[in-house]
Design a protein around this motif. Structure first.
Motif, short mmCIF file in Angstrom:
data_model
loop_
_atom_site.label_atom_id
_atom_site.label_comp_id
_atom_site.label_asym_id
_atom_site.label_seq_id
_atom_site.Cartn_x
_atom_site.Cartn_y
_atom_site.Cartn_z
N LEU A 44 0.84 -1.19 0.00
CA LEU A 44 0.00 0.00 0.00
C LEU A 44 0.88 1.25 0.00
O LEU A 44 1.89 1.29 0.71
N GLU A 57 -5.87 1.95 5.38
CA GLU A 57 -5.47 0.57 5.66
C GLU A 57 -6.68 -0.33 5.84
O GLU A 57 -6.73 -1.46 5.31
N ALA A 83 -8.41 -0.90 2.43
CA ALA A 83 -7.67 -1.84 1.58
C ALA A 83 -7.82 -3.28 2.09
O ALA A 83 -7.97 -4.22 1.31
#
Length: 488
Positions: A61, A247, A250
């Motif tokens: 990421l 986060e 995702a």
């Protein structure tokens, strides 16, 4: 849209009525100054904080918080593109990417399009030489639904046979149309002549008629299941969300994506044309009104230590509107609407290409000017020109960070080459350090007029005698794949 127009009109009308009284108060208009205002020193570019994380399944990421507007841009970059097309299957990576948004496990193509419209988002799929990308632009309000849709496209494409057949036929039609387009003919022949058809850089990402005809639905499924894996991907998220939110988002969307062992990276064939003497290759396009020029050879990889000097040198040569090539061929000679040059820096050594579309009657004259500029750039760059080019690059660099989409694209552009995020912040300082000696060194090292591949797609009957008369290099005839053509 209409509200903005009405507001603009109201302001404009008020300003119009105010003009006479303002003019009267100020007296007669003053003559414009012949001296342009001095430019202020460029402001330092402050880039946003960029944070990296990795999910347990290997998905990398890259997250950037931008809270000015309630929008988010996401780019999922697969570090594999048409370089991995199997032998005889050129065009597979791009066709696979095109199919991703043509249906998923829960939606057909129409339902998918309707949901994109309902959410008012942009969702796109793309594949290039060394990456495949799924991109998303959404508002903060629809972020969860939009990201779920993006994940559906990446993780659960249905590869419907009907859409596969349609896209394949469209590709074949496009390839047929290319045979009547001089610039496309020149591009294909140039790549094949510089690298050879056995090299990924020597082939078009769209493939050729034979390779596309050979593609099957199972081929696209196999490419997807092999390369579309979290441990081969990076998700870039830029916009109105916190690090923790990004986060979590995702993880919800892509946390269940199964990693897999990846095949070895595709092995590139040797660079076939690395040291051949300059030659002129005509690709015949009868009765063409213009000639398409592609001149150059093998350049550098993106990891080159000469990146910054090459950027400065190429900007002076053909990388801006005021560059030498464009000034000479467009402004001074009037042979073309535009001429330029570029280094396509890839994982391996990509091509350097100088290009223009030139009125057919001036093909020989244009080639002479191209060769002059390619020789002249190897001489010391005047101090004033060096300063102008460096300022142009410094000031223009900020344009790439204006929006969330721009920032996401800049970050995604680092992924195929394994470049660190700090690369973006190092650009201005790297350009500032370039000297005239650096420019001359890289021009001499990478641009050799005696080792050029020159491809000109145009009306052979009218341009060949004049090109031979220039005595710049031997002349032969090739087809659009760079293969020799026997002529009477």
């Amino acid at each position: 849209m209409s509200k903005h127009v009405l507001t603009f009109c109201a302001v404009s009308t008020a300003a119009t009525f105010a003009l006479p009284s303002v003019a009267a108060a100020q007296g007669a208009p003053q003559a414009a100054s012949a001296t342009p205002p001095a430019l202020a020193a460029p402001k330092a570019l402050a880039l946003p904080a960029m944070v990296e994380r990795t999910l347990p399944n290997g998905l990398r990421l890259v997250i950037v918080e931008q809270h000015e507007l309630p929008v988010v841009d996401a780019q999922l970059v697969i570090r594999t593109g048409s370089e991995a097309d199997p032998a005889g299957k050129a065009g597979l990576a791009t066709l696979t990417a095109n199919l991703l948004d043509e249906g998923t496990g829960t939606r057909d193509a129409l339902a998918l399009a309707e949901e994109v419209g309902f959410l008012a988002i942009r969702l796109g799929t793309f594949a290039g030489l060394e990456q495949s990308t799924v991109s998303l632009h959404t508002t903060r309000a629809t972020l969860d639904s939009a990201m779920a849709l993006m994940a559906d496209v990446v993780l659960r494409p249905s590869f419907p046979e009907k859409e596969f057949t349609r896209l394949k036929n469209e590709r074949l039609t496009g390839l047929l149309q290319e045979q009547d387009r001089g610039p496309a003919m020149a591009d294909r022949a140039y790549a094949a002549l510089v690298y050879g058809e056995d090299h990924p850089y020597g082939r078009s990402t769209s493939g050729v008629k034979e390779s596309v005809e050979s593609l099957s639905l199972d081929d696209t499924r196999q490419f997807w299941s092999t390369w579309y894996r979290p441990n081969n991907a990076t998700l870039v998220l830029v916009g109105d969300l916190s690090l923790a939110e990004a986060e979590a988002l995702a993880a919800r969307a892509f946390g269940g994506w199964a990693r897999a062992t990846l095949p070895p990276a595709p092995a590139y064939a040797s660079n076939r044309a690395a040291a051949r003497p300059t030659a002129i290759h005509i690709v015949d396009k009868p009765k063409a009104a213009q000639s398409s020029f592609r001149i150059g050879g093998i350049g550098v990889s993106r990891s080159t230590a000469d990146y910054y000097p090459l950027m400065v040198m190429n900007t002076a040569l053909g990388g801006s509107f005021t560059s030498r090539l464009n000034n000479t061929l467009r402004e001074v000679k009037g042979y073309t609407y535009g001429a330029g040059s570029s280094f396509s820096m890839r994982r391996e050594r990509g091509p350097f290409t100088a290009r223009a579309e030139v009125v057919s009657a001036k093909t020989d004259s244009a080639l002479i000017e191209f060769m002059k500029e390619l020789r002249n750039i190897r001489q010391p760059l005047p101090a004033a020109e060096l300063a102008k080019v460096k300022r142009y690059l410094r000031l223009g660099y900020a344009d790439g960070f204006e929006s969330t989409g721009d920032i996401a694209a800049q970050l995604a552009g680092l992924v195929p080459y394994g470049l660190p995020l700090s690369t973006l912040g190092a650009f201005v300082a790297g350009i500032d350090k370039v000297t005239a000696a650096d420019v001359q060194r890289v021009a001499t090292q990478y641009l050799d007029p005696a080792r050029l591949t020159i491809v000109i797609a145009g009306d052979r009957a009218s341009i060949e005698p004049a090109l031979k008369a220039t005595r710049i290099a031997p002349v032969d005839v090739r087809d659009a794949r760079g293969r020799p053509v026997i002529v009477p």
